[in-house]
Design a protein around this motif. Structure first.
Motif, PDB file in Angstrom:
ATOM      1  N   LYS A   1       1.053  -1.171   0.030  1.00  0.00           N
ATOM      2  CA  LYS A   1      -0.250   0.294   0.057  1.00  0.00           C
ATOM      3  C   LYS A   1       0.701   1.518  -0.173  1.00  0.00           C
ATOM      4  O   LYS A   1       1.332   1.447   0.891  1.00  0.00           O
ATOM      5  CB  LYS A   1      -1.085   0.004   1.621  1.00  0.00           C
ATOM      6  CG  LYS A   1      -1.996  -0.889   1.027  1.00  0.00           C
ATOM      7  CD  LYS A   1      -2.512  -0.874   2.520  1.00  0.00           C
ATOM      8  CE  LYS A   1      -3.607  -2.001   1.844  1.00  0.00           C
ATOM      9  NZ  LYS A   1      -4.958  -2.425   3.391  1.00  0.00           N
ATOM     10  N   ASN A   2       0.941   2.000  -1.360  1.00  0.00           N
ATOM     11  CA  ASN A   2       1.941   2.894  -1.325  1.00  0.00           C
ATOM     12  C   ASN A   2       1.129   3.546  -2.785  1.00  0.00           C
ATOM     13  O   ASN A   2       0.194   3.335  -3.028  1.00  0.00           O
ATOM     14  CB  ASN A   2       3.342   2.871  -1.709  1.00  0.00           C
ATOM     15  CG  ASN A   2       3.449   1.956  -2.612  1.00  0.00           C
ATOM     16  OD1 ASN A   2       2.498   2.586  -3.607  1.00  0.00           O
ATOM     17  ND2 ASN A   2       4.970   1.200  -3.118  1.00  0.00           N
ATOM     18  N   GLU A   3       1.393   5.048  -2.387  1.00  0.00           N
ATOM     19  CA  GLU A   3       1.234   6.044  -3.384  1.00  0.00           C
ATOM     20  C   GLU A   3       1.114   5.809  -4.878  1.00  0.00           C
ATOM     21  O   GLU A   3      -0.383   5.558  -5.672  1.00  0.00           O
ATOM     22  CB  GLU A   3       1.517   7.561  -3.641  1.00  0.00           C
ATOM     23  CG  GLU A   3       1.486   8.468  -2.346  1.00  0.00           C
ATOM     24  CD  GLU A   3       2.468   9.567  -2.142  1.00  0.00           C
ATOM     25  OE1 GLU A   3       3.124  10.049  -3.290  1.00  0.00           O
ATOM     26  OE2 GLU A   3       3.563   9.677  -1.347  1.00  0.00           O
ATOM     27  N   SER A   4       2.000   5.054  -5.547  1.00  0.00           N
ATOM     28  CA  SER A   4       2.063   4.510  -6.404  1.00  0.00           C
ATOM     29  C   SER A   4       1.167   3.501  -7.452  1.00  0.00           C
ATOM     30  O   SER A   4       0.947   3.303  -8.010  1.00  0.00           O
ATOM     31  CB  SER A   4       3.644   3.657  -6.707  1.00  0.00           C
ATOM     32  OG  SER A   4       3.184   2.703  -7.877  1.00  0.00           O
ATOM     33  N   ILE A   5       0.476   2.301  -6.195  1.00  0.00           N
ATOM     34  CA  ILE A   5       0.027   1.636  -6.204  1.00  0.00           C
ATOM     35  C   ILE A   5      -1.944   1.509  -6.674  1.00  0.00           C
ATOM     36  O   ILE A   5      -2.337   1.695  -7.751  1.00  0.00           O
ATOM     37  CB  ILE A   5      -0.359   0.051  -5.785  1.00  0.00           C
ATOM     38  CG1 ILE A   5      -0.665  -0.915  -6.350  1.00  0.00           C
ATOM     39  CG2 ILE A   5      -0.610   0.369  -4.889  1.00  0.00           C
ATOM     40  CD1 ILE A   5      -0.868  -2.353  -5.266  1.00  0.00           C
ATOM     41  N   PHE A   6      -2.045   3.347  -5.837  1.00  0.00           N
ATOM     42  CA  PHE A   6      -2.791   2.940  -5.753  1.00  0.00           C
ATOM     43  C   PHE A   6      -3.624   4.281  -7.171  1.00  0.00           C
ATOM     44  O   PHE A   6      -4.262   4.865  -7.792  1.00  0.00           O
ATOM     45  CB  PHE A   6      -3.889   3.813  -5.184  1.00  0.00           C
ATOM     46  CG  PHE A   6      -4.144   3.072  -3.407  1.00  0.00           C
ATOM     47  CD1 PHE A   6      -5.293   2.412  -3.307  1.00  0.00           C
ATOM     48  CD2 PHE A   6      -3.129   3.167  -2.632  1.00  0.00           C
ATOM     49  CE1 PHE A   6      -5.496   1.707  -2.197  1.00  0.00           C
ATOM     50  CE2 PHE A   6      -3.206   2.308  -1.742  1.00  0.00           C
ATOM     51  CZ  PHE A   6      -4.033   1.448  -1.381  1.00  0.00           C
ATOM     52  N   THR A   7      -2.203   4.747  -7.633  1.00  0.00           N
ATOM     53  CA  THR A   7      -2.635   5.281  -8.351  1.00  0.00           C
ATOM     54  C   THR A   7      -2.221   5.190  -9.952  1.00  0.00           C
ATOM     55  O   THR A   7      -2.950   5.257 -10.920  1.00  0.00           O
ATOM     56  CB  THR A   7      -0.924   6.460  -9.132  1.00  0.00           C
ATOM     57  OG1 THR A   7      -0.951   7.304  -7.615  1.00  0.00           O
ATOM     58  CG2 THR A   7      -0.739   8.052  -9.841  1.00  0.00           C
ATOM     59  N   LYS A   8      -1.410   4.058  -9.685  1.00  0.00           N
ATOM     60  CA  LYS A   8      -1.662   3.267 -11.242  1.00  0.00           C
ATOM     61  C   LYS A   8      -2.993   2.112 -11.245  1.00  0.00           C
ATOM     62  O   LYS A   8      -3.822   2.043 -12.586  1.00  0.00           O
ATOM     63  CB  LYS A   8      -0.605   1.474 -11.514  1.00  0.00           C
ATOM     64  CG  LYS A   8       0.655   2.786 -11.481  1.00  0.00           C
ATOM     65  CD  LYS A   8       2.254   1.533 -11.108  1.00  0.00           C
ATOM     66  CE  LYS A   8       3.294   2.597 -11.531  1.00  0.00           C
ATOM     67  NZ  LYS A   8       3.517   3.174 -13.355  1.00  0.00           N
ATOM     68  N   ARG A   9      -3.780   1.302 -10.147  1.00  0.00           N
ATOM     69  CA  ARG A   9      -4.862   0.490 -10.328  1.00  0.00           C
ATOM     70  C   ARG A   9      -6.077   2.445 -10.372  1.00  0.00           C
ATOM     71  O   ARG A   9      -7.339   1.829 -11.800  1.00  0.00           O
ATOM     72  CB  ARG A   9      -4.850   0.364  -9.452  1.00  0.00           C
ATOM     73  CG  ARG A   9      -6.790  -0.512  -8.892  1.00  0.00           C
ATOM     74  CD  ARG A   9      -7.115  -1.401  -8.059  1.00  0.00           C
ATOM     75  NE  ARG A   9      -6.893  -0.660  -6.174  1.00  0.00           N
ATOM     76  CZ  ARG A   9      -7.380  -1.087  -5.439  1.00  0.00           C
ATOM     77  NH1 ARG A   9      -7.717  -2.633  -5.310  1.00  0.00           N
ATOM     78  NH2 ARG A   9      -8.443  -0.282  -4.515  1.00  0.00           N
TER      79      ARG A   9
ATOM     80  N   ALA B   1      -5.219  10.518  -2.049  1.00  0.00           N
ATOM     81  CA  ALA B   1      -5.376  11.669  -0.805  1.00  0.00           C
ATOM     82  C   ALA B   1      -4.475  11.887   0.881  1.00  0.00           C
ATOM     83  O   ALA B   1      -4.267  12.760   0.921  1.00  0.00           O
ATOM     84  CB  ALA B   1      -6.498  12.375  -1.129  1.00  0.00           C
ATOM     85  N   ALA B   2      -5.003  10.171   1.117  1.00  0.00           N
ATOM     86  CA  ALA B   2      -5.540  10.606   2.961  1.00  0.00           C
ATOM     87  C   ALA B   2      -3.371   9.806   2.817  1.00  0.00           C
ATOM     88  O   ALA B   2      -2.870  10.676   3.902  1.00  0.00           O
ATOM     89  CB  ALA B   2      -5.321   8.873   3.043  1.00  0.00           C
ATOM     90  N   MET B   3      -2.478   9.770   1.820  1.00  0.00           N
ATOM     91  CA  MET B   3      -0.942   9.837   1.691  1.00  0.00           C
ATOM     92  C   MET B   3      -0.149  11.095   1.596  1.00  0.00           C
ATOM     93  O   MET B   3       0.164  11.328   1.788  1.00  0.00           O
ATOM     94  CB  MET B   3       0.101   8.331   0.725  1.00  0.00           C
ATOM     95  CG  MET B   3      -0.885   6.765   1.518  1.00  0.00           C
ATOM     96  SD  MET B   3      -0.726   5.590   0.361  1.00  0.00           S
ATOM     97  CE  MET B   3      -1.478   4.640   0.636  1.00  0.00           C
ATOM     98  N   ASN B   4      -1.229  11.437   0.425  1.00  0.00           N
ATOM     99  CA  ASN B   4      -0.227  12.725  -0.393  1.00  0.00           C
ATOM    100  C   ASN B   4      -1.241  13.655  -0.310  1.00  0.00           C
ATOM    101  O   ASN B   4      -1.547  13.466  -2.053  1.00  0.00           O
ATOM    102  CB  ASN B   4       0.591  12.585  -1.555  1.00  0.00           C
ATOM    103  CG  ASN B   4       2.133  13.316  -2.041  1.00  0.00           C
ATOM    104  OD1 ASN B   4       1.587  14.400  -1.833  1.00  0.00           O
ATOM    105  ND2 ASN B   4       2.651  12.923  -2.839  1.00  0.00           N
ATOM    106  N   PRO B   5      -1.706  14.590  -0.047  1.00  0.00           N
ATOM    107  CA  PRO B   5      -2.917  15.418  -0.270  1.00  0.00           C
ATOM    108  C   PRO B   5      -2.732  15.973  -1.886  1.00  0.00           C
ATOM    109  O   PRO B   5      -3.285  15.962  -2.593  1.00  0.00           O
ATOM    110  CB  PRO B   5      -3.452  16.182   0.340  1.00  0.00           C
ATOM    111  CG  PRO B   5      -2.790  15.861   1.343  1.00  0.00           C
ATOM    112  CD  PRO B   5      -1.906  14.974   1.173  1.00  0.00           C
ATOM    113  N   GLU B   6      -1.282  16.576  -2.275  1.00  0.00           N
ATOM    114  CA  GLU B   6      -1.635  17.464  -3.146  1.00  0.00           C
ATOM    115  C   GLU B   6      -0.867  16.864  -4.212  1.00  0.00           C
ATOM    116  O   GLU B   6      -1.439  17.218  -5.575  1.00  0.00           O
ATOM    117  CB  GLU B   6       0.324  17.746  -3.123  1.00  0.00           C
ATOM    118  CG  GLU B   6       0.553  19.512  -3.491  1.00  0.00           C
ATOM    119  CD  GLU B   6       2.101  19.911  -2.876  1.00  0.00           C
ATOM    120  OE1 GLU B   6       2.837  20.130  -3.760  1.00  0.00           O
ATOM    121  OE2 GLU B   6       2.306  19.678  -2.741  1.00  0.00           O
ATOM    122  N   ALA B   7      -0.104  15.559  -4.676  1.00  0.00           N
ATOM    123  CA  ALA B   7      -0.351  14.641  -5.469  1.00  0.00           C
ATOM    124  C   ALA B   7      -1.579  14.154  -6.233  1.00  0.00           C
ATOM    125  O   ALA B   7      -1.788  14.005  -7.016  1.00  0.00           O
ATOM    126  CB  ALA B   7       0.670  13.141  -5.003  1.00  0.00           C
ATOM    127  N   ALA B   8      -2.636  13.901  -4.810  1.00  0.00           N
ATOM    128  CA  ALA B   8      -4.193  13.416  -4.889  1.00  0.00           C
ATOM    129  C   ALA B   8      -4.801  14.741  -6.096  1.00  0.00           C
ATOM    130  O   ALA B   8      -5.750  14.223  -6.951  1.00  0.00           O
ATOM    131  CB  ALA B   8      -4.665  12.692  -4.256  1.00  0.00           C
TER     132      ALA B   8
END
Length: 267
Positions: A218-226, A247-254
């Motif tokens: 569970k990291n930013e990359s896998i949720f972005t890719k899915r 967004a819970a991990m990186n609000p700015e990126a999300a």
């Protein structure tokens, strides 16, 4: 006088033996600084002891002091120039300080003594891979896997190497082999998902990403890719749920993804 000298020599020998034993036990228990103290006590009395220099080097390597480790590996090899474990250790230390060319030299030296040494083949392949010399890395991984088909770290890294080169068929083969054998499961599912996504096989990509998440990846990359695959499959609501997790991990990126894809979907 001779008796006193004799007693003194016996005392020194017993002292060295005690330090060697204590140092080895401390090293095995992960107390590297304390182990190093004992190995250096022996080296004060036996400055050309190849194995003690090796032991000291291993302590420094475990402590992340790679320059000091290399110095002791050097001294170990000066005393015994065919000590394979010192070539391997020095090569590992060069590898860990990102000096891949020097690392490769030591792994080659090891293979000159033992052509089937699995550690030398594995770390040599990793060094070539880090240095972007992909064909040599692939050859080393393949040679190792011919010797030991169950070397799953080599198979995983060869799969990554194939994926980097967009050799998707062979990458899928290596990652699927790992999954069948239940090795490096979450990483194998994640990386196989990336390959499926690259091939626009998004249904299978989603399955692998989901399985990796279930296994704890569970990291930013896998949720972005899915989410990317969900969007391709026109599953916008599911994609936006993943962006919400991002967004819970990186609000700015999300924020950018949510703004572009989730207006009116997320509350």
């Amino acid at each position: 006088m001779k008796n006193l000298l004799y007693i003194g020599i016996i005392f020194l020998l017993v002292g060295c033996t005690d330090h060697k034993k204590e140092g080895s036990e401390l090293f095995e228990s992960g107390q590297y600084e304390k182990a190093l103290f004992h190995f250096e006590k022996v080296l004060n009395l036996e400055p050309r002891n190849a194995m003690m220099h090796y032991n000291a080097a291993r302590c420094y390597e475990e402590l992340g002091s790679y320059d000091e480790a290399i110095l002791h590996y050097d001294k170990s090899l000066e005393s015994q120039n065919d000590l394979i474990i010192s070539y391997l250790g020095r090569g590992r230390s060069y590898y860990k300080k990102d000096d891949y060319k020097s690392a490769v030299i030591d792994f080659k030296n090891t293979l000159m003594i033992d052509k089937n040494n699995e550690d030398a083949l594995y770390y040599g392949a990793l060094s070539y891979m880090k240095d972007s010399i992909y064909y040599k890395s692939q050859d080393a991984f393949t040679t190792l896997l011919e010797l030991n088909p169950d070397h799953y770290k080599a198979r995983f890294n060869r799969g990554v190497l194939y994926a980097i080169q967009a050799n998707t068929l062979f990458a899928l083969s290596d990652f699927s082999n790992l999954i069948r054998n239940k090795k490096f499961l979450k990483n194998a599912h994640y990386n196989r998902g990336i390959v499926y996504q690259y091939n626009n096989n998004h249904d299978w990509a989603v399955r692998d990403f989901t399985k990796a998440i279930e296994l704890g990846y569970k990291n930013e990359s896998i949720f972005t890719k899915r989410a990317e695959s969900y969007l391709y499959l026109k599953e916008s609501e599911l994609a936006c749920q993943d962006y919400k997790k991002l967004a819970a991990m990186n609000p700015e990126a999300a924020q950018k993804y949510i703004r572009e894809n989730c207006q009116g979907i997320l509350n």
